[in-house]
Write a protein that holds these residues in place. Structure first.
Motif, PDB file in Angstrom:
ATOM      1  N   THR A  40     -25.955 104.072  35.657  1.00 11.64           N
ATOM      2  CA  THR A  40     -26.217 105.386  35.069  1.00 11.64           C
ATOM      3  C   THR A  40     -26.739 106.380  36.089  1.00 11.64           C
ATOM      4  OG1 THR A  40     -26.657 104.428  32.913  1.00 11.64           O
ATOM      5  CG2 THR A  40     -27.587 106.594  33.341  1.00 11.64           C
TER       6      THR A  40
ATOM      7  N   ARG B 206     -20.265 101.764  21.037  1.00 17.81           N
ATOM      8  CA  ARG B 206     -20.989 102.245  19.861  1.00 17.81           C
ATOM      9  C   ARG B 206     -22.018 101.210  19.421  1.00 17.81           C
ATOM     10  NH1 ARG B 206     -17.644 102.343  14.393  1.00 17.81           N
ATOM     11  NH2 ARG B 206     -18.242 100.152  14.487  1.00 17.81           N
TER      12      ARG B 206
ATOM     13  N   HIS C 215     -24.743 105.560  17.546  1.00 19.52           N
ATOM     14  CA  HIS C 215     -25.005 105.913  18.940  1.00 19.52           C
ATOM     15  C   HIS C 215     -23.726 105.662  19.728  1.00 19.52           C
ATOM     16  CE1 HIS C 215     -29.540 105.765  18.539  1.00 19.52           C
ATOM     17  NE2 HIS C 215     -29.130 105.176  17.417  1.00 19.52           N
ATOM     18  N   TYR C 216     -23.425 106.559  20.681  1.00 19.32           N
ATOM     19  CA  TYR C 216     -22.195 106.418  21.461  1.00 19.32           C
ATOM     20  C   TYR C 216     -22.467 106.553  22.954  1.00 19.32           C
ATOM     21  CZ  TYR C 216     -19.674 106.954  17.058  1.00 19.32           C
ATOM     22  OH  TYR C 216     -19.193 106.790  15.792  1.00 19.32           O
ATOM     23  N   GLN C 217     -21.665 105.821  23.747  1.00 21.90           N
ATOM     24  CA  GLN C 217     -21.670 105.927  25.188  1.00 21.90           C
ATOM     25  C   GLN C 217     -20.252 105.680  25.702  1.00 21.90           C
ATOM     26  OE1 GLN C 217     -23.340 107.080  27.394  1.00 21.90           O
ATOM     27  NE2 GLN C 217     -25.526 106.731  27.259  1.00 21.90           N
TER      28      GLN C 217
ATOM     29  N   TRP D  89     -24.750  97.177  21.949  1.00 26.28           N
ATOM     30  CA  TRP D  89     -23.586  98.024  22.163  1.00 26.28           C
ATOM     31  C   TRP D  89     -22.319  97.219  21.948  1.00 26.28           C
ATOM     32  CZ3 TRP D  89     -23.885 103.116  22.448  1.00 26.28           C
ATOM     33  CH2 TRP D  89     -25.075 103.707  22.891  1.00 26.28           C
TER      34      TRP D  89
ATOM     35  N   TYR E 259     -23.365 103.897  32.171  1.00 28.48           N
ATOM     36  CA  TYR E 259     -23.391 104.840  31.071  1.00 28.48           C
ATOM     37  C   TYR E 259     -23.882 106.194  31.563  1.00 28.48           C
ATOM     38  CZ  TYR E 259     -23.274 100.863  27.788  1.00 28.48           C
ATOM     39  OH  TYR E 259     -22.933  99.746  27.080  1.00 28.48           O
TER      40      TYR E 259
ATOM     41  N   ASN F  41     -27.368 108.702  25.622  1.00 22.86           N
ATOM     42  CA  ASN F  41     -26.318 108.465  24.633  1.00 22.86           C
ATOM     43  C   ASN F  41     -26.374 109.553  23.565  1.00 22.86           C
ATOM     44  OD1 ASN F  41     -27.762 107.389  22.039  1.00 22.86           O
ATOM     45  ND2 ASN F  41     -28.694 106.224  23.722  1.00 22.86           N
TER      46      ASN F  41
END
Length: 486
Positions: free
Chosen positions: A107, A214, A243-245, A220, A259, A263
């Motif tokens: 990240t 998700r 939640h999304y990434q 995840w 990521y 998120n």
């Protein structure tokens, strides 16, 4: 231990440099007049001085060393049986070069891991673009993990990465490891749409595809891999927070990025399903199904052919009366509803019901099929009532437009093929109204009808209908029935 035999005319070598090399301790000296060979002696804090090698060279690499240990070296010159006195002393703490074991795009940047080196006080992380001559420093640490920050790197660029071991008296650099950096995709937009939750992110240099992740409250889960930069998650439940990434995928199919820093979170609100529109003394009443997670609903309207929506009102119930005072006589309207909650809003109802406003009298039209191109809607009127309403797809604007005007159904043919340049499609029901060129038929190959589909995926000029509604129209219609298209 003294030299075997000291010769007055054989002077000891003058010591040169001593340094850590990748494989051991490298020391050098100057040539001594008359010397044929040189003997190297070594001692540590725990061992006496001993001879470790004999060479004719002016340097020696001592590979039998341990990182973190301090070694003291002296050299003598040798000629036959003669050996000079000892040279001056040279001391060095052996430091091994670290081994870069892992380089991972994460990240915050590129995370580098290396092996610990006994005797090291700290490590300096170095990087440079492949082919560059000078190194840049990402900083120092006493540990064996460090991240080169994202802002210092360019996505899609190949880098050489090395680590320098540092002690109070010396340092040594590792062999370089090559890594192509790929930045993490940044989700820019997450919002409710008719078909689910729509995600959008920025394109990342170096990425071949993108993996979408998700979660709700657990771990995840990878839910899709696509080459574009937007994704619709259609397996969502209204009222649930998601939640999304997104991560980048390389040409080999493996994940090549981390990521994004944050998120995106959104509560799914389904589009309300409109049930009915009925005329009342105070206006047209619209009803819809309850949406899980919604705390209220917003009712919108606009005239057919118009482009701007107006708010009729908001309500916590699942019905709303569209005031007669807002309606013009003999005018079609789009009516739609959006679900709303404190944290988010849903999307307008997918099935936009269109209802004629006050002043419309179906009985005055007789028996007929009415098609409105702008609304993408077909009505069958008989016995003074609207007996069938259906979304359609007409011909595309300016390309394969459906002809407007008044026509008549000239025949009814079941289970046939419609052919033209580049296509041949089977239909269950075919009702032409201009020769055999234009007609109304089912289109089983389409997943959806209505809306603005006709503007980008229109028919070849015919009026396309869902199979179920076309079957109903087939049973209602007779050859010679009028069809009005406008």
């Amino acid at each position: 231990m003294a030299a075997a035999y000291a010769a007055d005319d054989l002077t000891p070598p003058v010591m040169g440099s001593i340094k850590n090399d990748g494989e051991g301790v490298l020391l050098s000296w100057q040539a001594a007049d008359g010397a044929a060979l040189y003997r190297i002696y070594r001692k540590t804090a725990d061992t006496d001085r001993v001879q470790v090698a004999e060479t004719s060279d002016l340097f020696y690499l001592d590979t039998d060393t341990a990182s973190g240990t301090k070694y003291t070296y002296q050299v003598t010159a040798v000629k036959g049986e003669e050996e000079s006195a000892f040279s001056s002393k040279k001391s060095l703490t052996r430091l091994e070069a670290p081994t870069v074991t892992k380089a991972t795009n994460v990240t915050a940047g590129c995370k580098i891991t290396w092996s610990a080196v006994p005797g090291a006080a700290e490590y300096k992380l170095l990087y440079r673009k492949s082919g560059a001559s000078s190194w840049k420093s990402a900083g120092t640490t006493a540990g064996t993990v460090m991240t080169i920050p994202d802002e210092s790197l360019s996505s899609g660029q190949k880098y050489e990465i090395a680590v320098r071991t540092i002690s109070p008296s010396t340092s040594v650099i590792s062999q370089a490891k090559t890594k192509t950096y790929t930045a993490a995709p940044v989700l820019t937009t997450v919002y409710n749409t008719t078909g689910g939750i729509n995600l959008k992110w920025g394109k990342v240099t170096g990425a071949s595809k993108y993996a979408v992740y998700r979660k709700t409250t657990g771990d995840w889960e990878r839910i899709g891999t696509i080459s574009g930069t937007h994704y619709i998650d259609d397996e969502v439940a209204s009222g649930t927070k998601y939640h999304y990434q997104v991560k980048c995928v390389g040409s080999s199919g493996s994940i090549i990025s981390g990521y994004a820093p944050h998120n995106k979170v959104l509560t799914r609100l389904s589009a309300p399903v409109l049930k009915s529109v009925s005329e009342t003394s105070s206006g047209n009443k619209i009803t819809w199904g309850k949406v899980t997670g919604a705390t209220k609903y917003r009712v919108m309207y606009r005239k057919a052919g118009g482009t701007s929506w107006s708010t009729a009102g908001e309500t916590t119930s699942t019905s709303y009366t569209f005031p007669a005072s807002k309606m013009a006589a003999d005018t079609y309207y789009y009516l739609t509803v959006k679900a709303i909650s404190p944290s988010t809003s849903g999307y307008y109802g997918e099935n936009k019901y269109i209802k004629l406003a006050k002043g419309f009298n179906p009985s005055s039209w007789g028996t007929m099929i009415y098609v409105n191109i702008d609304m993408q809607r077909l009505f069958y009127i008989g016995g003074g009532k609207i007996l069938l309403e259906s979304d359609i797809v007409s011909g595309g604007p300016g390309v394969t437009e459906t002809p407007t005007g008044t026509y008549y159904i000239n025949r009814k043919t079941a289970d046939t093929y419609l052919s033209g340049p580049g296509y041949s499609m089977h239909v269950d029901y075919w009702m032409p109204f201009i020769g055999s060129l234009y007609g109304v038929h089912d289109a089983s190959w389409r997943d959806s009808f209505g809306g603005d589909i006709w503007q980008y995926d229109g028919s070849h000029g015919c009026v396309n209908m869902p199979v179920s509604n076309m079957k109903k129209l087939w049973n209602l219609t007779s050859v010679g029935d009028k069809i009005v298209i406008e």
